[in-house]
Design an enzyme around this catalytic site. Sequence first.
Site, PDB file in Angstrom:
ATOM      1  N   HIS A   1       2.055  22.227 -35.379  1.00 34.21           N
ATOM      2  CA  HIS A   1       2.934  23.396 -35.396  1.00 34.21           C
ATOM      3  C   HIS A   1       3.347  23.827 -34.003  1.00 34.21           C
ATOM      4  O   HIS A   1       3.854  24.923 -33.837  1.00 34.21           O
ATOM      5  CB  HIS A   1       2.229  24.588 -36.055  1.00 34.21           C
ATOM      6  CG  HIS A   1       2.188  24.513 -37.549  1.00 34.21           C
ATOM      7  ND1 HIS A   1       1.372  23.655 -38.218  1.00 34.21           N
ATOM      8  CD2 HIS A   1       2.871  25.197 -38.491  1.00 34.21           C
ATOM      9  CE1 HIS A   1       1.545  23.817 -39.529  1.00 34.21           C
ATOM     10  NE2 HIS A   1       2.448  24.747 -39.717  1.00 34.21           N
TER      11      HIS A   1
ATOM     12  N   GLU B   1      13.056  20.183 -47.197  1.00 39.82           N
ATOM     13  CA  GLU B   1      13.837  20.217 -45.951  1.00 39.82           C
ATOM     14  C   GLU B   1      14.987  19.217 -45.920  1.00 39.82           C
ATOM     15  O   GLU B   1      16.110  19.580 -45.585  1.00 39.82           O
ATOM     16  CB  GLU B   1      12.940  19.935 -44.733  1.00 39.82           C
ATOM     17  CG  GLU B   1      12.355  21.150 -44.064  1.00 39.82           C
ATOM     18  CD  GLU B   1      11.165  21.677 -44.800  1.00 39.82           C
ATOM     19  OE1 GLU B   1      10.712  20.989 -45.722  1.00 39.82           O
ATOM     20  OE2 GLU B   1      10.689  22.764 -44.453  1.00 39.82           O
TER      21      GLU B   1
END
Lengths: 407, 366
Positions: free
Chosen positions: B165, B96
């Site tokens: 999440h 990322e």
Amino acid sequence: MASAFARTQNGRVASSRAAQPCRAPLRVRAVATTAKKDSSSAAASKAKLTPEVAKDLYYDMLLGREFEEMCAQMYYRGKMFGFVHLYSGQEAVSSGIIRALRPDDYVCSTYRDHVHALSKGVPAREVMAELFGKKTGCCRGQGGSMHMFSAKHGVLGGYAFIGEGIPIGVGAAFKSAYKRRVLGDESSDSVTCSFFGDGTCNVGQFYESLNMAALYKLPHIFVVENNLWAIGMSHMRSTSHTLGDADFPYIYKKGPAFGMPGVRVDGMDVMKVREVALEAIERARRGDGPTLIEAETYRFRGHSLADPDELRSKEEKAAYAARDPIPQLKRVMLEQGLATEDDIKAIHDRVAAEVEDSVKFADESPKPEKGQLLENVFADPRGFGIAADGRYRYELPGFTSGTAAVS
Amino acid sequence: MLARFVCPATTGCLGLAAQAAARQVGQWSRAYAAAATTELTVRDALNSALDEEMARDEKVYILGEEVGEYQGAYKITRGLLQKHGAERVRDTPITEAGFTGIAVGSAFAGTKPVCEFMTFNFAMQAIDQIVNSAAKTLYMSAGQISCPIVFRGPNGAAAGVGAQHSQCFAAWYSHVPGLKVLAPYDSEDARGLLKAAIRDPDPVIFLENELLYGTAFPVSQEVLDKDFTLPIGKAKVMRQGKDVTIVAFSKMVGFSLEAAEQLAKEGIDAEVINLRSIKPLDRATIAASVRKTHRLVSVEEGWPQSGIGAEIAALAMEECFDDLDAPMGRVAGAEVPTPYAANLEAMCFPQVPDIVRQVKATVGRA
């Protein structure tokens, strides 16, 4: 001419074959190049110093040195402030590499970026004014010492977070490849160099960038300015040794692990740096992908002007001071007849005048106006939102000094 | 993504909201055709927006994990690899910080990346690049180097995906000067705002919602036009009302519309505002609504402290103080990391009854 491409201390080409069982022979060379014979000799002949190149390198290194020394003076007089990190001692890396680039190539750096900006062509006046926080600075006083940007000269910063600039540099290389592969511009071959230190080589973004630059075969050059110290953290204490090397934690060996050549070069010798740079640049322009250059260098001053620099030994400092790149090049120029004493004196005078002029310019320049505060947060100033009366905020009188762009 | 929703009422809510929306057509602004002819899922709205913008401008490209051969982790980029090729729909490694930095650097150099995060939770690994590079560089360079990038992906709670999440990042990103933050609700929002974001010269955080991807909304022909964009910074009044203003974004808009239906049966006429844009926040629309209704409730999925509702509360104090007949009410997520167990999770995020209850309290009825 001794090979500029360093081998390990005992002369062997770096290989981890002996240490690991492999299905196929693992060939790791200190330098891998696909250069054909004639293009490598082209690079070698380009590397031979002509008087013009030698004088340009000498001028550039001297400008970097005098500029940084002036910064120290100005800082202690209160003209510049905050965090200032000086480059003195490392000039051979900046000049050796950046002077070999084209105007449409990019440079990306860390907070030790004044000299990278100067080598890339940003006028000394603009850098000094930026350091003084004046509106005539290259970033109108909004960036400061650690954030030198110049769209015109391809300087993409200037980052305080080490490691942050490396993917940015790879991104500019990505654009260069994208221009060729997607937009169909066959002539697009601009190269990006990212400069960073030994400490940065333990940051995750370094490895992420090595991987992707090689994976996507991008025209990017990773330049590690290994000056052995990250503030007070010695490279020897912070970085693990590559397998089989008891003597030193080499960084250049991490390149082949990701599929690119790794090169170690004497970063106090501008001619050697330049030779390595030309090969890496040529490789990148050819489309053969990235290179990792580890330049052994040293900063003569502390990490920043606030650093008491108590941990480095006098002996170490003396040893590197004796290898100062500027007198080294002067000696070579005189020996090889590339310049006379008068030429060299003329360069010294020119640099002194330029640095003095930059200080005078910065001193006399105005500070930014209040209205500048809100400018350039957004390229589209409607981003400031809508005011109570339904107009966009930036349209209200007095919101800016009037130079915000209206799209 | 999941076969079942945690709260069965949720699907019902959304379906009803869509129907409610269709019934409210007459009360909406004249931008809508009276007959909304096509049903379009949010997923297809996003997909078509990406496809059209890539066709329109060669400099636009997509990168992220699984965006290409996998057709998108949530199938938002379905078909785009086949149409536009691997150089423009780029599968990245799991890296990322690296790929976000590359996207930002390439934007500095002149491309227009759409950087997908599989969820915005993973963007935390890249937040240095988002905040320190993308958001701040135009300012640090005094206007020389801009960053025309879109960061997009699902934000907030899904169903049963656990604490790591499920976080909503609207408050974090809207805090930063230099970023624009958008949160679409329906398909019109998704198309219009994503196209506007891609065309925008600044970095845009585009907060989608995973549970809405599969929901179909009626859209007019105008929305399907390839140049349809929505203005960044303008909220939308989804439902006109006179008794109370409910401010929400993303999935909570649907819940708020459903709550408004229930409240109407009890004689409370709620105005529902779909923020669409968290930054810049459309303070004028909110203030105008409160001037009319005199009562304000904000609804968000994220945690209360320093959340979007806190900003709306500041707005209420600063600009609506004299217009308010009651203190502002705030409906937000429970201040806990999201638990996994279905029944606990259902307690963590605002449901329609929570909104109804808060509105009634604000309006002064038990």
